[in-house]
Write a protein that holds these residues in place. Structure first.
Motif, short mmCIF file in Angstrom:
data_model
loop_
_atom_site.label_atom_id
_atom_site.label_comp_id
_atom_site.label_asym_id
_atom_site.label_seq_id
_atom_site.Cartn_x
_atom_site.Cartn_y
_atom_site.Cartn_z
N GLU A 1 6.77 2.11 10.83
CA GLU A 1 7.53 1.91 9.61
C GLU A 1 7.74 3.25 8.89
OE1 GLU A 1 4.88 -1.70 10.37
OE2 GLU A 1 4.54 0.45 10.19
N CYS B 1 11.99 0.07 10.58
CA CYS B 1 10.89 -0.37 11.44
C CYS B 1 11.34 -0.19 12.88
CB CYS B 1 10.56 -1.83 11.14
SG CYS B 1 9.57 -2.64 12.41
N TRP C 1 9.61 -8.52 7.54
CA TRP C 1 9.00 -7.47 6.73
C TRP C 1 7.94 -8.12 5.85
CZ3 TRP C 1 9.20 -2.30 6.81
CH2 TRP C 1 10.25 -1.68 7.49
N ARG D 1 -1.55 -9.97 2.47
CA ARG D 1 -0.26 -9.57 3.03
C ARG D 1 0.69 -10.76 2.94
NH1 ARG D 1 -1.02 -6.77 8.59
NH2 ARG D 1 -2.00 -5.26 7.20
N TYR E 1 5.10 -3.50 5.91
CA TYR E 1 4.90 -3.55 7.35
C TYR E 1 5.95 -4.46 7.99
CZ TYR E 1 0.06 -2.41 5.92
OH TYR E 1 -1.07 -1.85 5.37
N CYS E 2 6.07 -4.35 9.31
CA CYS E 2 6.91 -5.31 10.03
C CYS E 2 6.10 -5.90 11.18
CB CYS E 2 8.19 -4.66 10.54
SG CYS E 2 7.95 -3.17 11.50
N ASN E 3 6.50 -7.08 11.58
CA ASN E 3 5.86 -7.77 12.70
C ASN E 3 6.67 -9.02 13.01
OD1 ASN E 3 4.03 -8.51 14.71
ND2 ASN E 3 2.25 -8.03 13.45
N TRP F 1 0.05 -4.27 14.32
CA TRP F 1 0.37 -3.81 12.97
C TRP F 1 0.36 -2.28 12.92
CZ3 TRP F 1 2.23 -7.14 9.56
CH2 TRP F 1 1.91 -8.49 9.69
N GLN G 1 1.03 1.46 10.66
CA GLN G 1 0.40 2.05 9.47
C GLN G 1 1.09 1.61 8.19
OE1 GLN G 1 -2.42 4.12 9.41
NE2 GLN G 1 -2.52 3.24 11.47
N GLY G 2 2.30 1.11 8.33
CA GLY G 2 3.04 0.71 7.14
C GLY G 2 3.65 1.91 6.44
#
Length: 117
Positions: free
Chosen positions: A6, A22, A36, A45, A95-97, A107, A109-110
Motif C-alpha cells: 500500500e 494497493c 480497503w 480493523r 490496508y487492502c486484502n 497483510w 505494512q499499510g
C-alpha cells in the motif's frame, strides 16, 4: 499468498484529498473482490470499501460513502482508493486484502493517513 504493498498516504488538512494505491503480486488479484480496510489506534480493523473483480460493483461503509471512491486496474494488479473531503476521524493506517478470503492475502505494512483539524 498474495502480497500487498500500500502507498499514497500522508498528512493532509481537513477537507483535503489523497489517493491510495494497493499493488498486489500475482494474477489471482484480478479474479477476486478487493477491499480497503483501515485501523485507527485502539480500534479494530474495519472494511471501508470493496469492489468486485470486474469493477462493476462497489460497496462502502456509511462513514465514507459519498467521499471515498474505490477502483481497480486489473492490468496492473492494483486497486485505488480516492479519498476526498477527509475528516480527522479518517486518520488510520489503511490496508487492502480480499474480504471473502483474507487468509489468501498477506497483510501489508499499510499506509498511514493523518488528517489534521
Amino acid at each position: 499468498q498474495v502480497q500487498f504493498v500500500e502507498s499514497g498516504g500522508g498528512l493532509v488538512q481537513t477537507g483535503g484529498s489523497l489517493r491510495l494505491s494497493c499493488a498486489a503480486s500475482g494474477n489471482t488479484f484480478r479474479i477476486l473482490v478487493i477491499g480497503w480496510y483501515r485501523q485507527a489506534p485502539g480500534n479494530q480493523r474495519e472494511l471501508v470499501a470493496d469492489i468486485s473483480s470486474s469493477g462493476g460493483r462497489t460497496n462502502y461503509a456509511d462513514s465514507v460513502k459519498g467521499r471515498f471512491t474505490i477502483s481497480r486496474d486489473n492490468t496492473k494488479n492494483t486497486a485505488y482508493l480516492q479519498m476526498n473531503s477527509l475528516k480527522p476521524e479518517d486518520t488510520a493506517v489503511y490496508y487492502c486484502n480480499f474480504p471473502s478470503l483474507p487468509s489468501f492475502g498477506s497483510w501489508g505494512q499499510g499506509t498511514q493517513v493523518t488528517v489534521s483539524s
